[in-house]
Motif scaffolding. Structure first.
Motif, PDB file in Angstrom:
ATOM      1  N   LEU A  86       0.830  -1.215   0.000  1.00 14.07           N
ATOM      2  CA  LEU A  86       0.000   0.000   0.000  1.00 14.07           C
ATOM      3  C   LEU A  86       0.864   1.263   0.000  1.00 14.07           C
ATOM      4  CD1 LEU A  86      -2.944  -0.965   2.395  1.00 14.07           C
ATOM      5  CD2 LEU A  86      -2.951  -0.818  -0.095  1.00 14.07           C
ATOM      6  N   LEU A  87       1.958   1.218   0.762  1.00 15.72           N
ATOM      7  CA  LEU A  87       2.847   2.393   0.771  1.00 15.72           C
ATOM      8  C   LEU A  87       3.504   2.572  -0.599  1.00 15.72           C
ATOM      9  CD1 LEU A  87       4.491   2.033   4.300  1.00 15.72           C
ATOM     10  CD2 LEU A  87       2.766   3.683   3.598  1.00 15.72           C
ATOM     11  N   GLU A  88       3.848   1.450  -1.202  1.00 17.81           N
ATOM     12  CA  GLU A  88       4.469   1.482  -2.544  1.00 17.81           C
ATOM     13  C   GLU A  88       3.495   2.103  -3.553  1.00 17.81           C
ATOM     14  OE1 GLU A  88       7.577  -0.769  -3.511  1.00 17.81           O
ATOM     15  OE2 GLU A  88       7.480   0.640  -5.170  1.00 17.81           O
ATOM     16  N   GLN A  89       2.222   1.767  -3.414  1.00 17.86           N
ATOM     17  CA  GLN A  89       1.200   2.331  -4.307  1.00 17.86           C
ATOM     18  C   GLN A  89       1.138   3.851  -4.184  1.00 17.86           C
ATOM     19  OE1 GLN A  89       0.733  -0.387  -6.066  1.00 17.86           O
ATOM     20  NE2 GLN A  89      -1.450  -0.050  -6.232  1.00 17.86           N
ATOM     21  N   ASN A  90       1.514   4.334  -2.990  1.00 17.84           N
ATOM     22  CA  ASN A  90       1.456   5.784  -2.721  1.00 17.84           C
ATOM     23  C   ASN A  90       2.856   6.335  -2.496  1.00 17.84           C
ATOM     24  OD1 ASN A  90      -1.567   6.363  -2.260  1.00 17.84           O
ATOM     25  ND2 ASN A  90      -1.171   4.451  -1.187  1.00 17.84           N
ATOM     26  N   ARG A  91       3.838   5.714  -3.116  1.00 19.77           N
ATOM     27  CA  ARG A  91       5.244   6.088  -2.889  1.00 19.77           C
ATOM     28  C   ARG A  91       5.430   7.607  -2.863  1.00 19.77           C
ATOM     29  NH1 ARG A  91      10.694   3.917  -4.003  1.00 19.77           N
ATOM     30  NH2 ARG A  91       9.933   1.806  -4.129  1.00 19.77           N
ATOM     31  N   GLY A  92       6.099   8.085  -1.796  1.00 22.68           N
ATOM     32  CA  GLY A  92       6.373   9.516  -1.692  1.00 22.68           C
ATOM     33  C   GLY A  92       5.240  10.307  -1.040  1.00 22.68           C
ATOM     34  N   LYS A  93       4.061   9.660  -0.871  1.00 29.00           N
ATOM     35  CA  LYS A  93       2.914  10.397  -0.287  1.00 29.00           C
ATOM     36  C   LYS A  93       2.624   9.855   1.107  1.00 29.00           C
ATOM     37  CE  LYS A  93       0.496  10.414  -4.644  1.00 29.00           C
ATOM     38  NZ  LYS A  93      -0.417   9.410  -5.131  1.00 29.00           N
ATOM     39  N   LEU A  94       2.035  10.721   1.932  1.00 30.63           N
ATOM     40  CA  LEU A  94       1.687  10.290   3.295  1.00 30.63           C
ATOM     41  C   LEU A  94       0.395   9.476   3.292  1.00 30.63           C
ATOM     42  CD1 LEU A  94       2.330  13.447   5.490  1.00 30.63           C
ATOM     43  CD2 LEU A  94       3.261  11.165   5.898  1.00 30.63           C
ATOM     44  N   VAL A  95       0.400   8.377   4.048  1.00 28.36           N
ATOM     45  CA  VAL A  95      -0.824   7.594   4.218  1.00 28.36           C
ATOM     46  C   VAL A  95      -1.010   7.449   5.729  1.00 28.36           C
ATOM     47  CG1 VAL A  95      -2.022   5.467   3.605  1.00 28.36           C
ATOM     48  CG2 VAL A  95      -0.119   6.253   2.184  1.00 28.36           C
ATOM     49  N   THR A  96      -2.185   7.737   6.230  1.00 25.54           N
ATOM     50  CA  THR A  96      -2.347   7.692   7.691  1.00 25.54           C
ATOM     51  C   THR A  96      -2.408   6.245   8.177  1.00 25.54           C
ATOM     52  OG1 THR A  96      -4.750   7.664   7.631  1.00 25.54           O
ATOM     53  CG2 THR A  96      -3.693   9.849   7.630  1.00 25.54           C
ATOM     54  N   GLY A  97      -2.042   6.084   9.450  1.00 22.45           N
ATOM     55  CA  GLY A  97      -2.127   4.760  10.067  1.00 22.45           C
ATOM     56  C   GLY A  97      -3.566   4.262  10.039  1.00 22.45           C
ATOM     57  N   GLY A  98      -4.509   5.206  10.230  1.00 20.42           N
ATOM     58  CA  GLY A  98      -5.934   4.846  10.222  1.00 20.42           C
ATOM     59  C   GLY A  98      -6.370   4.286   8.868  1.00 20.42           C
ATOM     60  N   GLU A  99      -5.920   4.952   7.798  1.00 23.55           N
ATOM     61  CA  GLU A  99      -6.299   4.459   6.446  1.00 23.55           C
ATOM     62  C   GLU A  99      -5.738   3.057   6.201  1.00 23.55           C
ATOM     63  OE1 GLU A  99      -5.360   7.139   3.006  1.00 23.55           O
ATOM     64  OE2 GLU A  99      -5.301   8.645   4.597  1.00 23.55           O
ATOM     65  N   LEU A 100      -4.472   2.885   6.582  1.00 20.26           N
ATOM     66  CA  LEU A 100      -3.839   1.573   6.376  1.00 20.26           C
ATOM     67  C   LEU A 100      -4.578   0.509   7.185  1.00 20.26           C
ATOM     68  CD1 LEU A 100      -0.053   2.599   6.568  1.00 20.26           C
ATOM     69  CD2 LEU A 100      -1.261   1.810   4.539  1.00 20.26           C
ATOM     70  N   ALA A 101      -4.882   0.867   8.450  1.00 22.99           N
ATOM     71  CA  ALA A 101      -5.552  -0.092   9.339  1.00 22.99           C
ATOM     72  C   ALA A 101      -6.912  -0.482   8.769  1.00 22.99           C
ATOM     73  CB  ALA A 101      -5.695   0.528  10.728  1.00 22.99           C
ATOM     74  N   LYS A 102      -7.625   0.520   8.231  1.00 21.31           N
ATOM     75  CA  LYS A 102      -8.959   0.251   7.690  1.00 21.31           C
ATOM     76  C   LYS A 102      -8.865  -0.668   6.461  1.00 21.31           C
ATOM     77  CE  LYS A 102     -13.014   2.769   6.263  1.00 21.31           C
ATOM     78  NZ  LYS A 102     -13.391   3.987   5.631  1.00 21.31           N
TER      79      LYS A 102
END
Ligand code: BTN
Length: 326
Positions: free
Chosen positions: A9-25
Motif C-alpha cells: 500500500l505504501l508502494e502504491q502511494n510512494r512519496g505520499k503520506l498515508v495515515t495509520g488509520g487508512e492503512l488499518a482500515k
C-alpha cells in the motif's frame, strides 16, 4: 504477511503520506498492528518515514522488494506469474535448479534480495549484496536445437538492455556474450545454464540467471563496474526493473521460440554490441589470440579477424577488450 501488504500500500502511494488509520482500515487490522509492521519493514531496510499525527510515507529512494508490486506491473503470460521472492539465498540459479523443475511451468521465477554465493560464467563469483541489485533466475523450457542454447543468453541480454533503458533512461551496450555495460563499465551479467535430455538430444530445461547492480558499488571495483544508481542517479526502481525485465524477456524469448524472429533479435543484439571494430583478446578452446571484432554470425557466435588475417567464428569463449577507452 501483514508487513508485505503494508509495504504494497505504501508502494502504491510512494512519496505520499498515508495515515495509520487508512492503512488499518484497508487491511482490517489495528493501528498498533500497522505500526509493528512498519517497524519490522524499517528493520528490514525499507525507508519509511513516520510523522506523528500525519502518517507513513515510503521514501522515493526506498528499494524494498514487493512481490505484489512486481505482479501489478507484469504484462506477461508466463514469466514471473509464479514467483518466489527470497530474502537471501546462495544463488538463485542454484536454488531454481534444486527445485522439481519438471513440475514447474515455464517462466517460473526466483528473485532474491541478496545472494551469499552468486555465480557468474566460468565459475566466477558474482558480488550480490542485499538490496544493492536485482538478482533473479527464470525457468525456460525451449523447444530448440542444442546448438542454439547460446541464443537464450542473447534474448536475455536484449531484454536487459531494453528494460534498463525503459526504466532508467541510460544507454546500454553488450559485450559478447553475456555482459551489459553502461559508459564502459559492467552493469549486469547473465548466466544461462542449459540441461540436456541425452535421449532426445534436446534442451530439457534452462535457467537464465540475471544480476543487475542497482545500488552502491564498492570503491575497489568502481573503475570497472557500475550500477543504476551510479549511472543514472536513481534508487527505488528494483520492483519496476524486475517487472519490466520479465515483460521484455518474455517478449524477446517468445519472438525467438514461437514467432521465428531470430534474425530481428540478432540484429538488435549486434546493434547493441559496442565491441564491433575494437581490438580484443580472445580466449577460446583453441588458445588465446588478439583479434578485431567483426560482428556476430547467424547463431550468435562472435566473428573476429585475427592479426594474421584469418577470420574465426567463436561459439564459446571469453573476450577481453584491449583498446579500452572509457
Ligand atoms: C557473469 O557476470 O558472468 C554472470 C553473472 C550472473 C549473475 C546472476 S545473479 C542471479 C543468478 N544467480 C547466480 O548465482 N548468478 C546469476
Amino acid at each position: 504477511m501483514l508487513s508485505e501488504r503494508v509495504l504494497y500500500l505504501l508502494e502504491q502511494n510512494r512519496g505520499k503520506l498515508v495515515t495509520g488509520g487508512e492503512l488499518a482500515k484497508q487491511l482490517d487490522v489495528s493501528r498498533t498492528a500497522i505500526w509493528k509492521a512498519v517497524r519490522a519493514l524499517r528493520e528490514d531496510g525499507s525507508e519509511i518515514e513516520a510523522l506523528p499525527n500525519s502518517g507513513y510515507r515510503l521514501l522515493p529512494e526506498s528499494d524494498g522488494l514487493s512481490g505484489q508490486s512486481i505482479h501489478d506491473m507484469l504484462a506477461t503470460e508466463n514469466f514471473g506469474r509464479s514467483m518466489e521472492l527470497l530474502e537471501s539465498v546462495a544463488s538463485t540459479n542454484q536454488y531454481l535448479k534444486g527445485l522439481d523443475t519438471a513440475s514447474l511451468g515455464e517462466g517460473y521465477t526466483v528473485v532474491a534480495d541478496g545472494q551469499t554465493s552468486g555465480r557468474g560464467r566460468l565459475g566466477r563469483p558474482f558480488y550480490s549484496p542485499a538490496r544493492e541489485g536485482v538478482y533473479l533466475s527464470v525457468l525456460l523450457k525451449p523447444a530448440i536445437p542444442l546448438a542454439e542454447t547460446a541464443f537464450l543468453t542473447i534474448c536475455a541480454a536484449v531484454a536487459v538492455c531494453r528494460a534498463v533503458e525503459a526504466v532508467c533512461g541510460v544507454k546500454t551496450g553488450i559485450k559478447w556474450v553475456n555482459d551489459i555495460y553502461v559508459a564502459g563499465k559492467k552493469l549486469c551479467g547473465i548466466l544461462t545454464e542449459a540441461f540436456i535430455s541425452a535421449e532426445m538430444q534436446s534442451v530439457d530445461y534452462a535457467v537464465a540467471g540475471i544480476g543487475i547492480n542497482t545500488g552502491d558499488i564498492p570503491a575497489e571495483v568502481e573503475d570497472t563496474a557500475t550500477s543504476i544508481y551510479a549511472a543514472a542517479g536513481v534508487r527505488g526502481i528494483r520492483n519496476r526493473l524486475i517487472a519490466q525485465l520479465l515483460n521484455q524477456f518474455e517478449g524477446v524469448y517468445t519472438d525467438y521460440t514461437v514467432r521465428g524472429k531470430k534474425r530481428e533479435i540478432l540484429e538488435e543484439y549486434a546493434g547493441r554490441l559496442f565491441i564491433i571494430g575494437r581490438e580484443v583478446e580472445v580466449s577460446a578452446p583453441g588458445g588465446v589470440c588478439t583479434a578485431t571484432v567483426l560482428g556476430v554470425n547467424d547463431s550468435g557466435g562472435l566473428m573476429v579477424k585475427r592479426r594474421d588475417g584469418e577470420i574465426i567464428h567463436l561459439g564459446a569463449g571469453e573476450i577481453k577488450i584491449t583498446d579500452w577507452e572509457r
